[in-house]
Design an enzyme around this catalytic site. Sequence first.
Site, PDB file in Angstrom:
ATOM      1  N   ASN A  42       0.821  -1.216   0.000  1.00  0.00           N
ATOM      2  CA  ASN A  42       0.000   0.000   0.000  1.00  0.00           C
ATOM      3  C   ASN A  42       0.849   1.258   0.000  1.00  0.00           C
ATOM      4  O   ASN A  42       0.375   2.327  -0.377  1.00  0.00           O
ATOM      5  CB  ASN A  42      -0.920   0.020   1.233  1.00  0.00           C
ATOM      6  CG  ASN A  42      -2.247  -0.676   0.981  1.00  0.00           C
ATOM      7  OD1 ASN A  42      -2.602  -0.963  -0.164  1.00  0.00           O
ATOM      8  ND2 ASN A  42      -2.983  -0.929   2.045  1.00  0.00           N
ATOM      9  N   THR A  43       2.087   1.138   0.451  1.00  0.00           N
ATOM     10  CA  THR A  43       2.959   2.313   0.468  1.00  0.00           C
ATOM     11  C   THR A  43       3.120   2.876  -0.951  1.00  0.00           C
ATOM     12  O   THR A  43       3.173   4.095  -1.133  1.00  0.00           O
ATOM     13  CB  THR A  43       4.319   1.970   1.098  1.00  0.00           C
ATOM     14  OG1 THR A  43       4.091   1.435   2.413  1.00  0.00           O
ATOM     15  CG2 THR A  43       5.217   3.193   1.199  1.00  0.00           C
ATOM     16  N   ASP A 221      -2.842 -11.278   6.314  1.00  0.00           N
ATOM     17  CA  ASP A 221      -2.233 -12.593   6.606  1.00  0.00           C
ATOM     18  C   ASP A 221      -1.779 -12.718   8.064  1.00  0.00           C
ATOM     19  O   ASP A 221      -1.846 -13.793   8.660  1.00  0.00           O
ATOM     20  CB  ASP A 221      -0.994 -12.830   5.714  1.00  0.00           C
ATOM     21  CG  ASP A 221      -1.339 -12.892   4.231  1.00  0.00           C
ATOM     22  OD1 ASP A 221      -2.545 -12.867   3.899  1.00  0.00           O
ATOM     23  OD2 ASP A 221      -0.397 -12.973   3.426  1.00  0.00           O
ATOM     24  N   HIS A 242     -12.127   5.917   2.048  1.00  0.00           N
ATOM     25  CA  HIS A 242     -11.587   7.157   1.491  1.00  0.00           C
ATOM     26  C   HIS A 242     -12.707   7.796   0.688  1.00  0.00           C
ATOM     27  O   HIS A 242     -13.334   7.135  -0.130  1.00  0.00           O
ATOM     28  CB  HIS A 242     -10.379   6.864   0.592  1.00  0.00           C
ATOM     29  CG  HIS A 242      -9.625   8.102   0.206  1.00  0.00           C
ATOM     30  ND1 HIS A 242     -10.137   9.023  -0.655  1.00  0.00           N
ATOM     31  CD2 HIS A 242      -8.424   8.580   0.597  1.00  0.00           C
ATOM     32  CE1 HIS A 242      -9.269  10.025  -0.790  1.00  0.00           C
ATOM     33  NE2 HIS A 242      -8.219   9.769  -0.031  1.00  0.00           N
ATOM     34  N   GLU A 255      -6.526  13.164  -1.393  1.00  0.00           N
ATOM     35  CA  GLU A 255      -7.142  14.180  -0.545  1.00  0.00           C
ATOM     36  C   GLU A 255      -6.476  15.545  -0.757  1.00  0.00           C
ATOM     37  O   GLU A 255      -7.091  16.590  -0.571  1.00  0.00           O
ATOM     38  CB  GLU A 255      -6.937  13.725   0.902  1.00  0.00           C
ATOM     39  CG  GLU A 255      -7.599  14.552   1.947  1.00  0.00           C
ATOM     40  CD  GLU A 255      -7.650  13.780   3.260  1.00  0.00           C
ATOM     41  OE1 GLU A 255      -8.129  12.635   3.259  1.00  0.00           O
ATOM     42  OE2 GLU A 255      -7.213  14.320   4.269  1.00  0.00           O
ATOM     43  N   ARG A 258      -8.221  18.447  -2.595  1.00  0.00           N
ATOM     44  CA  ARG A 258      -9.125  19.350  -1.849  1.00  0.00           C
ATOM     45  C   ARG A 258      -8.312  20.350  -1.053  1.00  0.00           C
ATOM     46  O   ARG A 258      -8.652  21.529  -0.982  1.00  0.00           O
ATOM     47  CB  ARG A 258     -10.062  18.537  -0.952  1.00  0.00           C
ATOM     48  CG  ARG A 258     -11.214  17.892  -1.723  1.00  0.00           C
ATOM     49  CD  ARG A 258     -12.011  16.927  -0.860  1.00  0.00           C
ATOM     50  NE  ARG A 258     -11.301  15.638  -0.734  1.00  0.00           N
ATOM     51  CZ  ARG A 258     -11.265  14.915   0.366  1.00  0.00           C
ATOM     52  NH1 ARG A 258     -11.890  15.309   1.448  1.00  0.00           N
ATOM     53  NH2 ARG A 258     -10.600  13.779   0.385  1.00  0.00           N
ATOM     54  N   ARG A 279     -12.008  12.135   6.896  1.00  0.00           N
ATOM     55  CA  ARG A 279     -12.473  11.200   5.869  1.00  0.00           C
ATOM     56  C   ARG A 279     -13.807  10.544   6.209  1.00  0.00           C
ATOM     57  O   ARG A 279     -14.627  10.321   5.321  1.00  0.00           O
ATOM     58  CB  ARG A 279     -11.420  10.114   5.668  1.00  0.00           C
ATOM     59  CG  ARG A 279     -10.210  10.659   4.994  1.00  0.00           C
ATOM     60  CD  ARG A 279      -9.103   9.677   4.953  1.00  0.00           C
ATOM     61  NE  ARG A 279      -8.024  10.257   4.162  1.00  0.00           N
ATOM     62  CZ  ARG A 279      -6.841   9.700   3.989  1.00  0.00           C
ATOM     63  NH1 ARG A 279      -6.576   8.539   4.554  1.00  0.00           N
ATOM     64  NH2 ARG A 279      -5.930  10.274   3.257  1.00  0.00           N
ATOM     65  N   HIS A 381     -10.404   2.001   2.515  1.00  0.00           N
ATOM     66  CA  HIS A 381      -9.087   2.592   2.343  1.00  0.00           C
ATOM     67  C   HIS A 381      -8.066   2.104   3.366  1.00  0.00           C
ATOM     68  O   HIS A 381      -6.995   1.650   3.014  1.00  0.00           O
ATOM     69  CB  HIS A 381      -9.206   4.112   2.402  1.00  0.00           C
ATOM     70  CG  HIS A 381      -7.943   4.835   2.053  1.00  0.00           C
ATOM     71  ND1 HIS A 381      -7.263   4.575   0.894  1.00  0.00           N
ATOM     72  CD2 HIS A 381      -7.238   5.794   2.697  1.00  0.00           C
ATOM     73  CE1 HIS A 381      -6.185   5.354   0.833  1.00  0.00           C
ATOM     74  NE2 HIS A 381      -6.136   6.092   1.936  1.00  0.00           N
ATOM     75  N   HIS A 382      -8.394   2.225   4.645  1.00  0.00           N
ATOM     76  CA  HIS A 382      -7.382   1.925   5.662  1.00  0.00           C
ATOM     77  C   HIS A 382      -8.021   1.128   6.787  1.00  0.00           C
ATOM     78  O   HIS A 382      -9.114   1.439   7.234  1.00  0.00           O
ATOM     79  CB  HIS A 382      -6.816   3.237   6.221  1.00  0.00           C
ATOM     80  CG  HIS A 382      -5.587   3.057   7.067  1.00  0.00           C
ATOM     81  ND1 HIS A 382      -4.315   3.128   6.561  1.00  0.00           N
ATOM     82  CD2 HIS A 382      -5.444   2.791   8.389  1.00  0.00           C
ATOM     83  CE1 HIS A 382      -3.429   2.932   7.532  1.00  0.00           C
ATOM     84  NE2 HIS A 382      -4.103   2.725   8.654  1.00  0.00           N
ATOM     85  N   GLU A 411       0.544  -0.633   9.165  1.00  0.00           N
ATOM     86  CA  GLU A 411      -0.909  -0.853   9.117  1.00  0.00           C
ATOM     87  C   GLU A 411      -1.326  -2.164   9.774  1.00  0.00           C
ATOM     88  O   GLU A 411      -2.493  -2.346  10.120  1.00  0.00           O
ATOM     89  CB  GLU A 411      -1.397  -0.794   7.650  1.00  0.00           C
ATOM     90  CG  GLU A 411      -2.905  -0.601   7.552  1.00  0.00           C
ATOM     91  CD  GLU A 411      -3.417  -0.384   6.129  1.00  0.00           C
ATOM     92  OE1 GLU A 411      -2.600  -0.164   5.215  1.00  0.00           O
ATOM     93  OE2 GLU A 411      -4.653  -0.437   5.956  1.00  0.00           O
ATOM     94  N   ARG A 421      -8.331   7.457  10.453  1.00  0.00           N
ATOM     95  CA  ARG A 421      -6.976   7.942  10.207  1.00  0.00           C
ATOM     96  C   ARG A 421      -6.999   9.267   9.451  1.00  0.00           C
ATOM     97  O   ARG A 421      -7.673   9.408   8.448  1.00  0.00           O
ATOM     98  CB  ARG A 421      -6.171   6.918   9.401  1.00  0.00           C
ATOM     99  CG  ARG A 421      -4.759   7.418   9.123  1.00  0.00           C
ATOM    100  CD  ARG A 421      -3.885   6.367   8.494  1.00  0.00           C
ATOM    101  NE  ARG A 421      -4.276   6.010   7.145  1.00  0.00           N
ATOM    102  CZ  ARG A 421      -4.083   6.780   6.069  1.00  0.00           C
ATOM    103  NH1 ARG A 421      -3.547   7.990   6.187  1.00  0.00           N
ATOM    104  NH2 ARG A 421      -4.458   6.365   4.882  1.00  0.00           N
ATOM    105  N   ALA A 426      -0.500   7.967   7.655  1.00  0.00           N
ATOM    106  CA  ALA A 426      -0.031   6.604   7.398  1.00  0.00           C
ATOM    107  C   ALA A 426       1.478   6.611   7.214  1.00  0.00           C
ATOM    108  O   ALA A 426       2.188   5.764   7.767  1.00  0.00           O
ATOM    109  CB  ALA A 426      -0.716   6.016   6.170  1.00  0.00           C
TER     110      ALA A 426
END
Length: 447
Positions: A42-43, A221, A242, A255, A258, A279, A381-382, A411, A421, A426
Amino acid sequence: EDITTDIVIVGAGGAGLSAAIEATNAGAKVVVVEKNAFMGGNTNYATGGMNAAGTKYQEAKGIQDSPALYYADTMKGGKDLNNPELLKVLTEKSAETLYWLESLGADLSEVGRSGGQSVDRIHKGPGGMPVGTHLMDVFGTQVETLGIEVKLNTKAVEILSEGNVVKGIKVENKDGNSYNINAKAVILASGGFGANPELVVKFKPELEGFGTTNAPGAKGDALAMVEKLDVSLTDIEQIQTHPTVVPRINEMITEGIRGDGAILVNHDGLRFIDELKTRDVVSKAILEQEGKTAFLVLDKQVYEKASTYEKYKNQGLLKEAQTLSELAGIMKVDATALEATVREYNEAVKAKSDVEFGRTSLDVELISAPYYAVEISPAIHHTMGGVTINTSTQVMNNSGVAVEGLFAAGEVTGGVHGGNRIGGNAVTDITVFGKIAGANAAAFVGK
Ligand code: ADP
């Protein structure tokens, strides 16, 4: 063939590589296993930036910030669910960790605003480059320079242990062959479970049928692997959507757009929310609009603030028009309504006061052609929850005892972000706690 090392790290995302770099620099022998054929998880998808408080870059812009204000904003955004000790570490170590990343080759000198922050605090990659891309470049170079062993296509399937003491991990390679990596310390940095719909719906049934912004590897996992160690889970039901994801194709619009000045407009051509609320709040407001979608609307000045936006246009996500009325046609909303909405918003920017919705980030009047719009809707999203850690990143069991030799960061852990978050947190989370995990695991193995 089994192998032996000091520390084995599960996952080559931002948290795992921060830990690997720090532990290697401390003198420990490190092996990183990554189930994908590439690093980053995800990074790789992190767009906005890294929150840090009291940096020299904020100071240069005259922005008054402190770890205490950052703490207060994050606690409020997280609905007071955040673990206070972990949040204290996150906020107090944010600036020094940013400088640490810069010492490794990063450039995070550009400061902007993101949702849920009371001051400009998000530090962006050079030229508005997605922060994840930038950091993975930096980490990749470090992996090579330091000679860190990263085993790709290698999936951790089990944590080896005797009683409460960790002994390494069992892994499986692409051909289905398995072997053990013996190690005195194991660092879990395997990310969240936002790409595992079954787990998501199990913990938060109302997210049935939602899209996801997550990398396919974010399957959680680790949650099954820690079961036999009776590891405690924190806030596992806290899952964030998100607000601005392109429906069906699941492409996330950062984001930051905005923060840079875009507004949200519904199918009646009307604004309906302070676009820079957190969010959870913005997601909820969009789901209350007709069709559960809305549009981001921006002009040329906003568009030119980051190179990412041109990428969105080239991907066909941002639709371009020379006038607002033409844009309204593309959006299938009433042109007069859209024009009036933008006019009113511009008045609010001029007056520095958005009476109707209370937006405080009012920098850009939307007056320069071309104009752009993209239809968006919230998606998973998270995953804020995960394994419980203490401030040394040791993993805790259900009796409140640290599992010996087991660390976790990023995460995969719970508690830092509480119930929601904040954008930009993150990257701070994975680097601050990744670095701590690397240092503490190295100390634990005697380095
Ligand atoms: P974080 O932001 O916490 O660093 P990321 O999603 O960026 O999380 O990185 C987690 C990485 O861990 C991903 O690259 C993912 O493919 C990898 N991963 C997840 N589960 C496993 C596993 N069982 N074995 C090896 N790697 C894993």
